[in-house]
Design an enzyme around this catalytic site. Structure first.
Site, mmCIF file in Angstrom:
data_model
loop_
_atom_site.group_PDB
_atom_site.id
_atom_site.type_symbol
_atom_site.label_atom_id
_atom_site.label_comp_id
_atom_site.label_asym_id
_atom_site.label_seq_id
_atom_site.Cartn_x
_atom_site.Cartn_y
_atom_site.Cartn_z
ATOM 1 N N SER A 55 -6.655 -1.745 29.988
ATOM 2 C CA SER A 55 -7.075 -1.469 28.659
ATOM 3 C C SER A 55 -6.579 -0.012 28.432
ATOM 4 O O SER A 55 -6.531 0.939 29.418
ATOM 5 C CB SER A 55 -8.714 -1.571 28.711
ATOM 6 O OG SER A 55 -9.278 -0.564 27.841
ATOM 7 N N LYS A 86 -10.272 -0.475 34.876
ATOM 8 C CA LYS A 86 -9.190 -0.904 34.299
ATOM 9 C C LYS A 86 -7.992 -0.168 34.759
ATOM 10 O O LYS A 86 -6.828 -0.803 34.855
ATOM 11 C CB LYS A 86 -9.202 -0.805 32.877
ATOM 12 C CG LYS A 86 -10.347 -1.778 32.247
ATOM 13 C CD LYS A 86 -9.717 -3.303 32.529
ATOM 14 C CE LYS A 86 -10.401 -4.383 31.621
ATOM 15 N NZ LYS A 86 -10.011 -5.729 32.147
ATOM 16 N N TYR A 100 -15.828 1.273 33.411
ATOM 17 C CA TYR A 100 -14.787 0.183 32.522
ATOM 18 C C TYR A 100 -13.398 0.879 33.018
ATOM 19 O O TYR A 100 -12.441 0.245 33.512
ATOM 20 C CB TYR A 100 -15.246 0.030 31.206
ATOM 21 C CG TYR A 100 -14.072 -1.007 30.630
ATOM 22 C CD1 TYR A 100 -14.346 -2.364 30.962
ATOM 23 C CD2 TYR A 100 -13.242 -0.605 29.805
ATOM 24 C CE1 TYR A 100 -13.508 -3.157 30.198
ATOM 25 C CE2 TYR A 100 -12.705 -1.383 29.032
ATOM 26 C CZ TYR A 100 -12.764 -2.879 29.401
ATOM 27 O OH TYR A 100 -11.881 -3.674 28.641
ATOM 28 N N ALA A 134 -7.860 -6.306 20.544
ATOM 29 C CA ALA A 134 -8.198 -7.437 19.870
ATOM 30 C C ALA A 134 -9.907 -7.700 19.368
ATOM 31 O O ALA A 134 -10.732 -7.041 20.265
ATOM 32 C CB ALA A 134 -7.836 -8.888 20.658
HETATM 33 P P1 NAD Z 1 -14.648 -11.767 25.833
HETATM 34 O O1 NAD Z 1 -15.830 -11.370 26.284
HETATM 35 O O2 NAD Z 1 -14.494 -12.682 24.352
HETATM 36 O O3 NAD Z 1 -13.853 -12.777 26.909
HETATM 37 C C1 NAD Z 1 -14.129 -12.344 28.331
HETATM 38 C C2 NAD Z 1 -14.546 -13.646 29.139
HETATM 39 O O4 NAD Z 1 -14.686 -13.628 30.459
HETATM 40 C C3 NAD Z 1 -15.944 -14.339 28.546
HETATM 41 O O5 NAD Z 1 -15.526 -15.650 28.166
HETATM 42 C C4 NAD Z 1 -16.784 -14.335 29.479
HETATM 43 O O6 NAD Z 1 -17.533 -15.449 29.860
HETATM 44 C C5 NAD Z 1 -15.752 -14.344 30.858
HETATM 45 N N1 NAD Z 1 -16.213 -13.782 31.941
HETATM 46 C C6 NAD Z 1 -17.135 -12.436 32.190
HETATM 47 N N2 NAD Z 1 -17.543 -12.339 33.554
HETATM 48 C C7 NAD Z 1 -16.806 -13.619 34.301
HETATM 49 C C8 NAD Z 1 -16.872 -14.011 35.611
HETATM 50 N N3 NAD Z 1 -17.554 -13.062 36.361
HETATM 51 N N4 NAD Z 1 -16.019 -14.950 36.099
HETATM 52 C C9 NAD Z 1 -15.587 -15.968 35.022
HETATM 53 N N5 NAD Z 1 -15.425 -15.347 33.775
HETATM 54 C C10 NAD Z 1 -16.071 -14.264 33.334
HETATM 55 O O7 NAD Z 1 -13.736 -10.565 25.761
HETATM 56 P P2 NAD Z 1 -12.126 -10.373 25.574
HETATM 57 O O8 NAD Z 1 -11.957 -9.167 24.612
HETATM 58 O O9 NAD Z 1 -11.408 -11.568 25.386
HETATM 59 O O10 NAD Z 1 -11.727 -9.672 26.787
HETATM 60 C C11 NAD Z 1 -10.794 -10.360 27.537
HETATM 61 C C12 NAD Z 1 -10.279 -9.051 28.736
HETATM 62 O O11 NAD Z 1 -9.272 -8.419 27.855
HETATM 63 C C13 NAD Z 1 -11.272 -8.431 29.201
HETATM 64 O O12 NAD Z 1 -10.781 -8.098 30.755
HETATM 65 C C14 NAD Z 1 -11.217 -7.385 28.708
HETATM 66 O O13 NAD Z 1 -11.869 -6.191 29.418
HETATM 67 C C15 NAD Z 1 -9.856 -7.023 28.265
HETATM 68 N N6 NAD Z 1 -9.668 -6.132 27.033
HETATM 69 C C16 NAD Z 1 -9.883 -6.390 25.774
HETATM 70 C C17 NAD Z 1 -9.692 -5.668 24.739
HETATM 71 C C18 NAD Z 1 -9.926 -6.037 23.432
HETATM 72 O O14 NAD Z 1 -9.617 -5.301 22.501
HETATM 73 N N7 NAD Z 1 -10.656 -7.208 23.271
HETATM 74 C C19 NAD Z 1 -9.188 -4.375 25.000
HETATM 75 C C20 NAD Z 1 -8.750 -3.951 26.500
HETATM 76 C C21 NAD Z 1 -8.910 -4.861 27.383
#
Ligand code: NAD
Length: 300
Positions: free
Chosen positions: A149, A166, A162, A194
């Protein structure tokens, strides 16, 4: 579709929603067999359900693809890999995507806030990758993605836990890339941005809507394809922009027998990034230091 995944098996963790769901759907559309892992909990990592993964599997199957659900938390990576082996007989691709947030200022952060973040992001990526690794080594093929991230790269207020986790994942993938090289196992880091349920708490709604997860999907899809060759690198996607991120070191200054006062005097030169050099590996950096030591010896 030129980039196909026929015969390949992928695990996408946290694929019940957000970014992971788009990866699972896209890979399945391109012929990949997919283990749709999701604990189905809330964004803080404190509950669980089977419905999130089930819905994605149904969607893939309805479109003619092949997928199976897994509801284990990523910390039990061996169970997730077992689902892949039991159902599809192999594992080629691991996309470590599952994630939660426990945002709070450092002064108010509890040990639980710290531990849960590390358990899901770092221990989770370790556990799934560790269980898949022997299969990948034996078959001399593997594609691993970890999800970092911009918080991990730049830090972010209220995200000490976090950001630390990360950032840890970048080192994890970079080291795996070196151990995997001779087995044709590539490991890379993704930095996505996103709109999702994770970011809707920190972004205004119009930005959440505009930053579609589908902008990130093509990068991940390419990163886990046969034809992808990079390893130990960081790639970024968001808003339709795709790029890479690398470490550069300043030319710095060699000062024999330096004191803190010498450093204070020369600080602007030491930290001047003009002419900074890209250092690709720890071996290159060690070689650089050895040649400086040799210069010291020859001048003394
Ligand atoms: P999201 O919450 O929509 O998706 C994360 C998914 O992980 C969820 O469906 C949740 O149920 C699942 N999850 C959580 N803990 C879990 C576990 N212990 N075992 C199995 N599944 C589990 O969020 P997202 O934005 O789609 O995030 C996806 C990844 O991208 C994450 O690692 C997040 O930190 C990273 N990320 C996202 C962004 C962003 O802008 N959305 C930015 C940087 C990093």
């Amino acid at each position: 579709m030129a980039l196909r995944f026929d015969g390949k098996v992928a695990i996408v963790t946290g694929a019940g929603g957000g970014l992971g769901k788009t990866y699972a759907l896209e890979l399945a559309k391109r012929g990949c067999k997919v283990v749709v892992n999701d604990l189905g909990g809330d964004r803080h990592g404190t509950s669980s359900s089977t419905s999130m993964a089930d819905k994605v599997v149904q969607e893939i199957k309805a479109a003619g693809g092949q997928a199976v659900a897994n509801y284990d938390s990523v910390e039990y990576g061996d169970k997730i890999v077992k689902t892949a082996i039991d159902n599809f007989g192999r594992i080629d691709i691991v996309i470590n995507n599952a994630g939660i947030l426990r945002d709070v200022s450092f002064v108010k952060m509890t040990e639980l806030d710290w531990d849960l973040i590390f358990k899901v992001h770092v221990k989770g990526a370790y556990a799934v990758t560790k269980a898949a690794w022997p299969y990948m080594r034996d078959q001399k093929y593997g594609r691993i993605v970890v999800t970092s991230s911009n918080a991990g790269v730049h830090g972010n207020f209220g995200q000490v836990n976090y950001a630390a986790a990360k950032s840890a994942l970048i080192g994890f993938a970079n080291a795996l890339a070196q151990e995997g090289a001779k087995y044709n196992i590539l490991a890379n880091t993704l930095v996505p941005t996103a709109g999702s349920r994770l970011t809707e708490t920190v972004m205004p709604q119009n930005l959440v809507d505009a930053l579609k997860p589908d902008y990130v999907t093509p990068l991940v899809t390419y990163m886990v394809h046969d034809s992808f060759e990079d390893s130990g690198k960081v790639f970024e996607a968001g808003a339709g922009w795709y790029g890479t991120l690398q470490y550069y070191k300043s030319k710095g200054k060699v000062i024999s027998n330096a004191t803190a006062d010498d450093l204070a005097k020369n600080w602007s030169t030491i930290t001047d990034m003009n002419g900074a050099e890209f250092i690709g590996t720890i071996t290159e950096q060690s070689a650089r230091l050895v040649s400086i030591l040799e210069e010291h010896e020859s001048s003394s």
